[in-house]
Design a protein around this motif. Structure first.
Motif, PDB file in Angstrom:
ATOM      1  N   LEU A 103     -25.886 -12.580 -18.525  1.00  0.00           N
ATOM      2  CA  LEU A 103     -25.021 -11.642 -17.818  1.00  0.00           C
ATOM      3  C   LEU A 103     -25.432 -11.466 -16.360  1.00  0.00           C
ATOM      4  CD1 LEU A 103     -24.877  -8.832 -20.531  1.00  0.00           C
ATOM      5  CD2 LEU A 103     -23.081 -10.484 -20.004  1.00  0.00           C
ATOM      6  N   GLY A 104     -26.723 -11.581 -16.104  1.00  0.00           N
ATOM      7  CA  GLY A 104     -27.203 -11.385 -14.750  1.00  0.00           C
ATOM      8  C   GLY A 104     -28.661 -10.994 -14.746  1.00  0.00           C
ATOM      9  N   LYS A 105     -29.194 -10.806 -13.540  1.00  0.00           N
ATOM     10  CA  LYS A 105     -30.549 -10.304 -13.360  1.00  0.00           C
ATOM     11  C   LYS A 105     -30.477  -8.978 -12.627  1.00  0.00           C
ATOM     12  CE  LYS A 105     -32.863 -14.795 -12.862  1.00  0.00           C
ATOM     13  NZ  LYS A 105     -33.703 -15.618 -11.949  1.00  0.00           N
ATOM     14  N   GLY A 106     -31.331  -8.064 -13.044  1.00  0.00           N
ATOM     15  CA  GLY A 106     -31.375  -6.770 -12.388  1.00  0.00           C
ATOM     16  C   GLY A 106     -32.770  -6.200 -12.433  1.00  0.00           C
ATOM     17  N   TYR A 107     -32.877  -4.937 -12.059  1.00  0.00           N
ATOM     18  CA  TYR A 107     -34.182  -4.278 -12.109  1.00  0.00           C
ATOM     19  C   TYR A 107     -34.065  -2.965 -12.872  1.00  0.00           C
ATOM     20  CZ  TYR A 107     -32.704  -0.911  -8.517  1.00  0.00           C
ATOM     21  OH  TYR A 107     -32.050   0.086  -7.834  1.00  0.00           O
ATOM     22  N   PHE A 108     -35.173  -2.526 -13.430  1.00  0.00           N
ATOM     23  CA  PHE A 108     -35.228  -1.255 -14.144  1.00  0.00           C
ATOM     24  C   PHE A 108     -35.669  -0.168 -13.172  1.00  0.00           C
ATOM     25  CE2 PHE A 108     -37.586   1.992 -16.570  1.00  0.00           C
ATOM     26  CZ  PHE A 108     -36.588   2.397 -17.441  1.00  0.00           C
ATOM     27  N   GLY A 109     -34.854   0.879 -13.084  1.00  0.00           N
ATOM     28  CA  GLY A 109     -35.173   1.999 -12.209  1.00  0.00           C
ATOM     29  C   GLY A 109     -34.369   3.211 -12.612  1.00  0.00           C
ATOM     30  N   ARG A 110     -35.048   4.239 -13.070  1.00  0.00           N
ATOM     31  CA  ARG A 110     -34.346   5.450 -13.515  1.00  0.00           C
ATOM     32  C   ARG A 110     -33.824   6.226 -12.322  1.00  0.00           C
ATOM     33  NH1 ARG A 110     -38.967   5.246 -16.785  1.00  0.00           N
ATOM     34  NH2 ARG A 110     -38.599   5.236 -19.046  1.00  0.00           N
ATOM     35  N   GLN A 111     -32.554   6.557 -12.376  1.00  0.00           N
ATOM     36  CA  GLN A 111     -31.965   7.487 -11.423  1.00  0.00           C
ATOM     37  C   GLN A 111     -30.816   8.195 -12.134  1.00  0.00           C
ATOM     38  OE1 GLN A 111     -30.598   4.229  -8.506  1.00  0.00           O
ATOM     39  NE2 GLN A 111     -28.893   5.680  -8.434  1.00  0.00           N
ATOM     40  N   ASN A 112     -30.174   9.121 -11.439  1.00  0.00           N
ATOM     41  CA  ASN A 112     -29.196   9.954 -12.131  1.00  0.00           C
ATOM     42  C   ASN A 112     -27.993   9.168 -12.631  1.00  0.00           C
ATOM     43  OD1 ASN A 112     -28.189   9.455  -9.577  1.00  0.00           O
ATOM     44  ND2 ASN A 112     -27.364  11.504  -9.277  1.00  0.00           N
ATOM     45  N   LYS A 113     -27.764   7.980 -12.107  1.00  0.00           N
ATOM     46  CA  LYS A 113     -26.598   7.201 -12.508  1.00  0.00           C
ATOM     47  C   LYS A 113     -26.877   6.221 -13.644  1.00  0.00           C
ATOM     48  CE  LYS A 113     -24.496   7.354  -7.899  1.00  0.00           C
ATOM     49  NZ  LYS A 113     -24.110   6.546  -6.717  1.00  0.00           N
ATOM     50  N   GLY A 114     -28.125   5.968 -13.964  1.00  0.00           N
ATOM     51  CA  GLY A 114     -28.420   4.986 -14.996  1.00  0.00           C
ATOM     52  C   GLY A 114     -29.880   4.588 -14.983  1.00  0.00           C
ATOM     53  N   LEU A 123     -38.176  -6.603 -13.544  1.00  0.00           N
ATOM     54  CA  LEU A 123     -36.981  -7.431 -13.426  1.00  0.00           C
ATOM     55  C   LEU A 123     -36.456  -7.745 -14.817  1.00  0.00           C
ATOM     56  CD1 LEU A 123     -37.855  -9.934 -10.567  1.00  0.00           C
ATOM     57  CD2 LEU A 123     -36.139  -8.129 -10.527  1.00  0.00           C
ATOM     58  N   LEU A 124     -35.165  -7.590 -15.002  1.00  0.00           N
ATOM     59  CA  LEU A 124     -34.543  -7.769 -16.308  1.00  0.00           C
ATOM     60  C   LEU A 124     -33.602  -8.963 -16.288  1.00  0.00           C
ATOM     61  CD1 LEU A 124     -33.638  -4.038 -17.066  1.00  0.00           C
ATOM     62  CD2 LEU A 124     -35.665  -5.293 -17.807  1.00  0.00           C
ATOM     63  N   ARG A 125     -33.820  -9.874 -17.232  1.00  0.00           N
ATOM     64  CA  ARG A 125     -32.871 -10.965 -17.459  1.00  0.00           C
ATOM     65  C   ARG A 125     -31.916 -10.469 -18.526  1.00  0.00           C
ATOM     66  NH1 ARG A 125     -32.380 -16.408 -16.771  1.00  0.00           N
ATOM     67  NH2 ARG A 125     -31.375 -17.591 -18.455  1.00  0.00           N
ATOM     68  N   LEU A 126     -30.702 -10.174 -18.140  1.00  0.00           N
ATOM     69  CA  LEU A 126     -29.748  -9.471 -18.993  1.00  0.00           C
ATOM     70  C   LEU A 126     -28.911 -10.446 -19.811  1.00  0.00           C
ATOM     71  CD1 LEU A 126     -28.638  -7.020 -16.172  1.00  0.00           C
ATOM     72  CD2 LEU A 126     -30.163  -6.453 -18.066  1.00  0.00           C
ATOM     73  N   LEU A 127     -28.947 -10.258 -21.122  1.00  0.00           N
ATOM     74  CA  LEU A 127     -28.177 -11.085 -22.049  1.00  0.00           C
ATOM     75  C   LEU A 127     -27.305 -10.191 -22.919  1.00  0.00           C
ATOM     76  CD1 LEU A 127     -31.041 -13.422 -23.370  1.00  0.00           C
ATOM     77  CD2 LEU A 127     -29.576 -13.798 -21.370  1.00  0.00           C
ATOM     78  N   ASP A 128     -26.191 -10.737 -23.406  1.00  0.00           N
ATOM     79  CA  ASP A 128     -25.429  -9.984 -24.399  1.00  0.00           C
ATOM     80  C   ASP A 128     -26.004 -10.284 -25.790  1.00  0.00           C
ATOM     81  OD1 ASP A 128     -24.406 -12.421 -25.305  1.00  0.00           O
ATOM     82  OD2 ASP A 128     -22.421 -12.123 -24.444  1.00  0.00           O
TER      83      ASP A 128
END
Length: 399
Positions: free
Chosen positions: A53-64, A42-47
């Motif tokens: 900026l938000g919270k997200g998750y790390f997961g490699r796929q073809n889009k990002g 889980l990523l706490r996203l900051l500039d």
């Protein structure tokens, strides 16, 4: 609960996230940081100024390398989070769920419903979850618990599309509940399709073309000679035949297309022997048809974004204009071409430029009859235009 890790987004990418863009792009981080992350982190996203900026998750796929899940600082990414997202999405499909003439549709569409990397499709009381990265798959326990708390499932199946090349991961697709008896017969606007939830990456019908199949059946097929190219299991051919087509010709290179198309005709009580089903490379068929002087009233073009055979490589981005020229040559005057693409690398505007170029090269005029994008159950977000990938244009040949 997975521990959060702070991740600082480069400023140019931070601006996109602030405007609602949900994809975490690989270039937003330096490579050493990416290499340090585990799938599902889980990523706490900051500039770069420290603004949230938000919270997200790390997961490699073809889009990002991941997706933003929430823009609320205090929101936890746990079972209640997934439950709220799933329930909100399911409620938006209530009308489809209540339609006894349609028992197959998309219930949850990735980033369009707030969780990039996950889709859930409904197949007549069975639920199919497709996971597009190991990162989102690490939340499978929470997602499945959330799903089962909302609906009564006859059975749950899954597809994993997160191998090194983004391809299907061979595995037992069954998750829980009751194993289905296949083929499972489902309805789409009163048409019947035989589907398999346990046999490879695809089930037998592409759900995003529901509106297009209905339009062909109800308004364009009656009395027509129909050519369906890249026909897969012949779903467009079934729609045309049920709409009163004089005859359908289904063309696909895959050997499985023959028995699969026969099956789809048969479950709709259509005499498949009265139709043509041809296993051949589409471009070879075009050459054959020209030599034999074959022409059609309705030609359907729905190629994959990218395909490779022994003799040819096809890329929609580079080769669609040429493909359309081949179709124009086989279309009768006042006949119709249904030009479709699921390639997300170009816009509808660009697609129209391919169309204009193809007709110009052939010295033929045309009329735009209508066009379609994704149906309502394939929800998208304006902040992520790449997600609205489907482009279908009905074209009448005038000369």
């Amino acid at each position: 609960m997975t521990k959060e890790q702070t991740a600082v987004i480069k400023q140019r990418y931070a601006a996109k996230l602030k405007n609602g863009y949900p994809l975490i792009e690989k270039s937003a981080f330096d490579q050493p940081f990416i290499d340090s992350l585990q799938e599902g982190t889980l990523l706490r996203l900051l500039d770069e100024k420290g603004a949230f900026l938000g919270k997200g998750y790390f997961g490699r796929q073809n889009k990002g390398v991941g997706w933003v899940l929430t823009r609320k600082q205090g929101e936890e990414i746990d079972r209640p989070f997934f439950q709220s997202r799933l329930k909100a999405a399911f409620d938006k499909r209530a009308a489809l769920k209540a339609d006894d003439q349609t028992t197959v549709f998309r219930l949850f569409n990735g980033e369009g419903d707030g969780i990039g990397g996950l889709t859930i499709d409904y197949y007549d009381r069975f639920y199919l979850c497709t996971w597009y990265s190991e990162g989102i798959y690490s939340f499978r326990k929470e997602v499945y618990e959330a799903l089962q708390s909302i609906v009564t499932c006859k059975g749950i199946y899954e597809k994993k599309r997160f191998s090194a090349k983004g391809q299907y991961v061979e595995d037992d697709d069954f998750v829980s509940g009751e194993r289905g008896e296949f083929p499972l017969l489902v309805k789409e606007n009163g048409m019947t399709f035989a589907v398999y939830l346990n046999d490879g990456p695809m089930t037998g019908v592409f759900l995003d073309q529901r509106d297009v199949r209905k339009r062909i059946r109800d308004h364009y097929a009656d009395g027509k000679d129909v050519l369906n190219t890249f026909s897969y299991t012949g779903a467009f051919s079934v729609a045309a035949a049920l709409g009163g087509a004089r005859k359908t010709t289904s063309v696909d290179l895959a050997k499985r297309s023959l028995p699969k198309t026969i099956e789809q005709f048969s479950v709709n009580q259509i005499d498949y022997e009265a139709q043509d089903i041809v296993v051949i490379d589409v471009f070879q068929y075009f050459s054959y048809a020209r030599k034999k002087g074959k022409t059609f009233d309705l030609v359907i073009l729905d190629p994959p974004s990218f395909a490779r055979s022994k003799k040819r490589t096809f890329s929609a981005q580079k080769d669609y204009t040429g493909l359309l020229q081949e179709a124009i040559a086989l279309t009768r005057k006042n006949g119709l071409i249904v030009a479709s693409t699921n390639c997300s690398l170009f816009s509808m505007k660009k697609f129209h430029s391919f169309i204009r170029e193809a007709f110009s090269r052939e010295g033929v005029s045309y009329e735009l009859m209508e066009q379609y994008s994704l149906p309502d159950d394939f929800r998208t977000t304006k902040a992520f235009p790449e997600g609205d990938y489907l482009k279908v244009v009905f074209l009448k040949r005038l000369s």
